[in-house]
Enzyme design. Sequence first.
Site, short mmCIF file in Angstrom:
data_model
loop_
_atom_site.label_atom_id
_atom_site.label_comp_id
_atom_site.label_asym_id
_atom_site.label_seq_id
_atom_site.Cartn_x
_atom_site.Cartn_y
_atom_site.Cartn_z
N ASN A 160 73.18 233.16 161.91
CA ASN A 160 71.87 232.57 162.21
C ASN A 160 71.17 232.16 160.93
O ASN A 160 70.14 231.51 160.96
CB ASN A 160 71.00 233.54 163.01
CG ASN A 160 70.57 234.74 162.22
OD1 ASN A 160 71.36 235.29 161.45
ND2 ASN A 160 69.34 235.18 162.39
N CYS A 167 64.18 238.30 160.49
CA CYS A 167 64.15 239.74 160.75
C CYS A 167 64.04 240.52 159.45
O CYS A 167 63.68 241.68 159.45
CB CYS A 167 65.40 240.17 161.51
SG CYS A 167 65.69 239.18 162.96
N1 PMP Z 1 71.30 238.30 166.84
C1 PMP Z 1 70.93 237.17 166.23
C2 PMP Z 1 71.96 236.34 165.54
C3 PMP Z 1 69.58 236.79 166.20
O1 PMP Z 1 69.20 235.68 165.56
C4 PMP Z 1 68.62 237.61 166.85
C5 PMP Z 1 67.16 237.26 166.83
N2 PMP Z 1 66.91 236.05 167.50
C6 PMP Z 1 69.07 238.78 167.50
C7 PMP Z 1 70.40 239.09 167.46
C8 PMP Z 1 68.10 239.68 168.22
O2 PMP Z 1 67.65 239.07 169.36
P1 PMP Z 1 66.39 239.60 170.22
O3 PMP Z 1 65.20 239.28 169.39
O4 PMP Z 1 66.50 238.85 171.51
O5 PMP Z 1 66.54 241.05 170.43
#
Ligand code: PMP
Length: 389
Positions: free
Chosen positions: A151, A325
């Site tokens: 990502n 994150c």
């Molecule tokens: N995996 C990836 C590659 C992400 O980009 C994200 C955040 N969009 C997540 C996991 C976690 O997803 P969520 O916020 O729906 O828990």
Amino acid sequence: MKQVYLDYHTAKPVDPRVVDAMVPYFTEKFGNPSSLHHVGDVATEALEESRRAIADYINADDDEIVFTSGATEAINLGIIGYALKNKSKGNHIIISEVEHISIRNIAKYLEREGFEVSRVPVDQYGMVDIRKLERRITEKTILISVGYASNEIGTIQPIKEIGALAEERNIAFFTDAVAAQGLVNLDVQRENVHLMALSSNDFYGPKGVGVLYMKKKYRVNPIMIGGGQERGLRSGSEDLAGIVGMRAAVEIMRKEMDSEVKRLEAYRDRMIKQVLEEVPDSYLNGHPTERLASNAHFRFDGIEGESILLMFKDMDIAVSTGSACTSKTLEPSHTLIATGLLHEEAHGSLQLTTGRFTTDDDVDAAMKAVPDVVSRLRELSPIYDSKKR
Ligand code: PMP
């Protein structure tokens, strides 16, 4: 001035057509699928239709789909649930060095709980080397986790090869497919994926809804205990409106993916060409060809990601330097470090990600801004070699 949003890997707007599909499930179709009356039947039908639509997209069976509160929960259920269920078979798991923060932290948690974790390095493009992965397999290995695509830098992993290796060695293969979903065709049969996490928002559905795909032979222990919904694997009343939204989002995506991907690829290729041509001492992060259509990721000698972000913010252009994150820490992105970049090189990076509502004007604005921002920051930079100015 119009706001320009080029940070689709961090969050996507919900498609208005998805909102329309969801609305009745807040009001007249408010039932609980666990109820045995007519109102409950309507809810059950909507829940099961959604399950079918998502199973169909990834070539799975309906009973291999578990709805969760997002990808993080699906990842927890997939990895922790599988590890707990299978700990008598072995206590070793393998993850890549470029996994999403949730998987990195789950791996640390499992280490504290007595599991052993091996971390496979990646090459300069962020790609996992299958031979290195294979060398880490022991007779105690029960699970391999490699994210489908990054990502951050957009590199797509050799999922089919990893799946074939896992299948041959009788090891479960988990993949976090969030970054790739809606941009590539996912097929759990063809790719030998045993466990997979998806999120609704990455299909332009609402946040807070996700799915764990779980192949029949690969059972997990529940981690949410309660009323036994989702065949005992995920207790708690289903977020029906959200789940219906995820279904609508998947159906729209399946109709539009091919044309959307073509459009995004053209933006991506234009951005990569233009930045590398127009900005001296600029480089592409991530794989030159095996990359998501939505992702352009650069680094620039002699500047800091944080200051790039702030200058773009001043111009009302939303961009990113790494995974959202982890952006609240001053740590450079673990993905960029895993590709061999020095801390200062990782800090001088810029991520531009496009999506369904990106326009030519958005890309024009960013392409106009990048050379200007980089040269202004270099003027101020004590670390940029003056001979290069
Ligand atoms: N995996 C990836 C590659 C992400 O980009 C994200 C955040 N969009 C997540 C996991 C976690 O997803 P969520 O916020 O729906 O828990």
